[in-house]
Motif scaffolding. Sequence first.
Motif, PDB file in Angstrom:
ATOM      1  N   UNK A 229       3.089 -17.939   8.654  1.00  0.00           N
ATOM      2  CA  UNK A 229       1.897 -17.107   8.864  1.00  0.00           C
ATOM      3  C   UNK A 229       2.030 -15.682   8.314  1.00  0.00           C
ATOM      4  N   UNK A 230       3.210 -15.297   7.849  1.00  0.00           N
ATOM      5  CA  UNK A 230       3.430 -13.926   7.397  1.00  0.00           C
ATOM      6  C   UNK A 230       2.444 -13.430   6.350  1.00  0.00           C
ATOM      7  N   UNK A 231       2.226 -14.169   5.244  1.00  0.00           N
ATOM      8  CA  UNK A 231       1.274 -13.695   4.233  1.00  0.00           C
ATOM      9  C   UNK A 231      -0.132 -13.478   4.779  1.00  0.00           C
ATOM     10  N   UNK A 232      -0.575 -14.368   5.678  1.00  0.00           N
ATOM     11  CA  UNK A 232      -1.918 -14.214   6.250  1.00  0.00           C
ATOM     12  C   UNK A 232      -1.991 -12.965   7.123  1.00  0.00           C
ATOM     13  N   UNK A 233      -0.944 -12.715   7.922  1.00  0.00           N
ATOM     14  CA  UNK A 233      -0.927 -11.521   8.760  1.00  0.00           C
ATOM     15  C   UNK A 233      -0.924 -10.261   7.904  1.00  0.00           C
ATOM     16  N   UNK A 234      -0.176 -10.301   6.802  1.00  0.00           N
ATOM     17  CA  UNK A 234      -0.148  -9.144   5.903  1.00  0.00           C
ATOM     18  C   UNK A 234      -1.519  -8.921   5.275  1.00  0.00           C
ATOM     19  N   UNK A 235      -2.193 -10.006   4.881  1.00  0.00           N
ATOM     20  CA  UNK A 235      -3.522  -9.873   4.283  1.00  0.00           C
ATOM     21  C   UNK A 235      -4.508  -9.280   5.278  1.00  0.00           C
ATOM     22  N   UNK A 236      -4.453  -9.731   6.530  1.00  0.00           N
ATOM     23  CA  UNK A 236      -5.349  -9.203   7.553  1.00  0.00           C
ATOM     24  C   UNK A 236      -5.067  -7.723   7.802  1.00  0.00           C
ATOM     25  N   UNK A 237      -3.793  -7.351   7.870  1.00  0.00           N
ATOM     26  CA  UNK A 237      -3.449  -5.943   8.113  1.00  0.00           C
ATOM     27  C   UNK A 237      -3.921  -5.052   6.965  1.00  0.00           C
ATOM     28  N   UNK A 238      -3.833  -5.560   5.720  1.00  0.00           N
ATOM     29  CA  UNK A 238      -4.313  -4.784   4.573  1.00  0.00           C
ATOM     30  C   UNK A 238      -5.818  -4.561   4.656  1.00  0.00           C
ATOM     31  N   UNK A 239      -6.548  -5.591   5.065  1.00  0.00           N
ATOM     32  CA  UNK A 239      -8.000  -5.474   5.197  1.00  0.00           C
ATOM     33  C   UNK A 239      -8.360  -4.446   6.258  1.00  0.00           C
ATOM     34  N   UNK A 243     -10.316  -0.760   5.744  1.00  0.00           N
ATOM     35  CA  UNK A 243     -11.544  -0.397   6.470  1.00  0.00           C
ATOM     36  C   UNK A 243     -11.360   0.905   7.232  1.00  0.00           C
ATOM     37  N   UNK A 244     -10.178   1.137   7.787  1.00  0.00           N
ATOM     38  CA  UNK A 244      -9.932   2.385   8.506  1.00  0.00           C
ATOM     39  C   UNK A 244      -9.953   3.579   7.556  1.00  0.00           C
ATOM     40  N   UNK A 245      -9.455   3.381   6.338  1.00  0.00           N
ATOM     41  CA  UNK A 245      -9.417   4.488   5.383  1.00  0.00           C
ATOM     42  C   UNK A 245     -10.793   4.867   4.868  1.00  0.00           C
ATOM     43  N   UNK A 246     -11.741   3.938   4.936  1.00  0.00           N
ATOM     44  CA  UNK A 246     -13.068   4.227   4.377  1.00  0.00           C
ATOM     45  C   UNK A 246     -13.760   5.383   5.057  1.00  0.00           C
ATOM     46  N   UNK A 247     -13.472   5.584   6.322  1.00  0.00           N
ATOM     47  CA  UNK A 247     -14.143   6.657   7.045  1.00  0.00           C
ATOM     48  C   UNK A 247     -13.577   8.025   6.723  1.00  0.00           C
ATOM     49  N   UNK A 248     -12.395   8.070   6.100  1.00  0.00           N
ATOM     50  CA  UNK A 248     -11.763   9.367   5.845  1.00  0.00           C
ATOM     51  C   UNK A 248     -11.462   9.639   4.390  1.00  0.00           C
ATOM     52  N   UNK A 249     -11.533   8.609   3.546  1.00  0.00           N
ATOM     53  CA  UNK A 249     -11.227   8.801   2.130  1.00  0.00           C
ATOM     54  C   UNK A 249     -12.153   7.942   1.301  1.00  0.00           C
ATOM     55  N   UNK A 259     -21.217   0.940 -10.385  1.00  0.00           N
ATOM     56  CA  UNK A 259     -19.859   0.492 -10.129  1.00  0.00           C
ATOM     57  C   UNK A 259     -19.846  -0.967  -9.723  1.00  0.00           C
ATOM     58  N   UNK A 260     -18.698  -1.593  -9.934  1.00  0.00           N
ATOM     59  CA  UNK A 260     -18.503  -2.977  -9.565  1.00  0.00           C
ATOM     60  C   UNK A 260     -17.560  -2.970  -8.381  1.00  0.00           C
ATOM     61  N   UNK A 261     -18.105  -3.158  -7.187  1.00  0.00           N
ATOM     62  CA  UNK A 261     -17.333  -2.914  -5.980  1.00  0.00           C
ATOM     63  C   UNK A 261     -16.620  -4.168  -5.508  1.00  0.00           C
ATOM     64  N   UNK A 262     -15.479  -3.947  -4.883  1.00  0.00           N
ATOM     65  CA  UNK A 262     -14.815  -5.009  -4.146  1.00  0.00           C
ATOM     66  C   UNK A 262     -14.964  -4.630  -2.692  1.00  0.00           C
ATOM     67  N   UNK A 263     -15.802  -5.331  -1.962  1.00  0.00           N
ATOM     68  CA  UNK A 263     -16.153  -4.910  -0.610  1.00  0.00           C
ATOM     69  C   UNK A 263     -17.161  -3.786  -0.698  1.00  0.00           C
ATOM     70  N   UNK A 264     -17.169  -2.921   0.302  1.00  0.00           N
ATOM     71  CA  UNK A 264     -18.131  -1.827   0.338  1.00  0.00           C
ATOM     72  C   UNK A 264     -17.467  -0.491   0.105  1.00  0.00           C
ATOM     73  N   UNK A 265     -16.353  -0.521  -0.585  1.00  0.00           N
ATOM     74  CA  UNK A 265     -15.666   0.726  -0.890  1.00  0.00           C
ATOM     75  C   UNK A 265     -14.256   0.648  -0.379  1.00  0.00           C
ATOM     76  N   UNK A 266     -13.402   1.516  -0.882  1.00  0.00           N
ATOM     77  CA  UNK A 266     -12.016   1.502  -0.443  1.00  0.00           C
ATOM     78  C   UNK A 266     -11.421   2.869  -0.651  1.00  0.00           C
ATOM     79  N   UNK A 267     -10.478   3.193   0.182  1.00  0.00           N
ATOM     80  CA  UNK A 267      -9.794   4.465   0.023  1.00  0.00           C
ATOM     81  C   UNK A 267      -8.915   4.435  -1.204  1.00  0.00           C
TER      82      UNK A 267
END
Length: 317
Positions: A229-239, A243-249, A259-267
């Motif tokens: 399950x390690x890769x899946x947990x890492x993928x979830x933590x990255x997501x 999302x947390x960074x979007x509010x500050x950066x 622009x061609x976005x991946x998601x709704x923006x990223x820090x």
Amino acid sequence: MATLDRKRLEGCFLKPTDSQRFFARFGVKAARAATADEAVAWAEKSHEAGVALVVQEYVPGPGDLHYYVEGYATGDPQTTSWFARRRLRIYPPDFGNSTWMRSVPLDEVAPAKEALRRLLEHLEFRGIFSAEFKRDPRDGEFKLLEVNARPWWYVEFAVRCGIDVVYQGYRDALGLPLEALGPYDVGRSCVYPYYDFHAVRESRGLSSAVLNSLGWLGAWQPIFRWNDPGPALKAVSDIVLRRLRRSSAHPERPGDLRLLRLGRGSGGHPDRHPRLPRVVQNNALGAAHRAHGQRDRRPRLHQGGGLSRAREDDAHP
């Protein structure tokens, strides 16, 4: 820049030769410039980030017109292996990554396979390859977008369908006898649940996205394993972190460009390592290689496409 035809820059697709660094800086995978001035603005910003751009013709049409012809080339038809899949959904729309796909028979992509076979033989190429084509709705022809000379994001999907190019490469490296793989399973599906959910939600709404998830039953997915399950947990933590960074950066974006976005923006943050390798175009086929040393200070735009070692489609952003 002065040598490029500005007319060819209008409506062009601007593709970074190092998509991961480009995404980290701008929060997008690539860009489409409506005007020559927009293309120049992107070139200048991308140059400051230490990433060169490839200028490509934009082929219109939805994501399900994309096909991938992949395998292992040995120069011998008896031991060269082939696999084909069709993209059914993409996220973000137009220039994102595949989220839902299906293996298809080689007969469905026969013209693309033949064109790729000639190219690989001409280059005397040996090894793993993944070529992306798009069927042009204007004339019905397969247009070559790129060839990646490396394992691709969904390489295990090919393995599970019966084309184990990784093991074939292993045997080839050791000088062991090779034989062509196949036939492979046709009609098998592969899904990346997180991104496919967003692809359906953005196009048809939340309720459709929830109902669509029922269709994932029986499809192979590339991340989660009960016994690993390690890769899946890492993928979830990255997501979650993104999302947390979007509010500050927010990524730096040149002007009011589309622009061609991946998601709704990223820090993102500027490149803090000005002497890291710079990716440049190697030849007219668009093969990219890394050149070490101090960057020059001129923006670089490269016309081309085709064979590319840049981490592009189906490479994790």
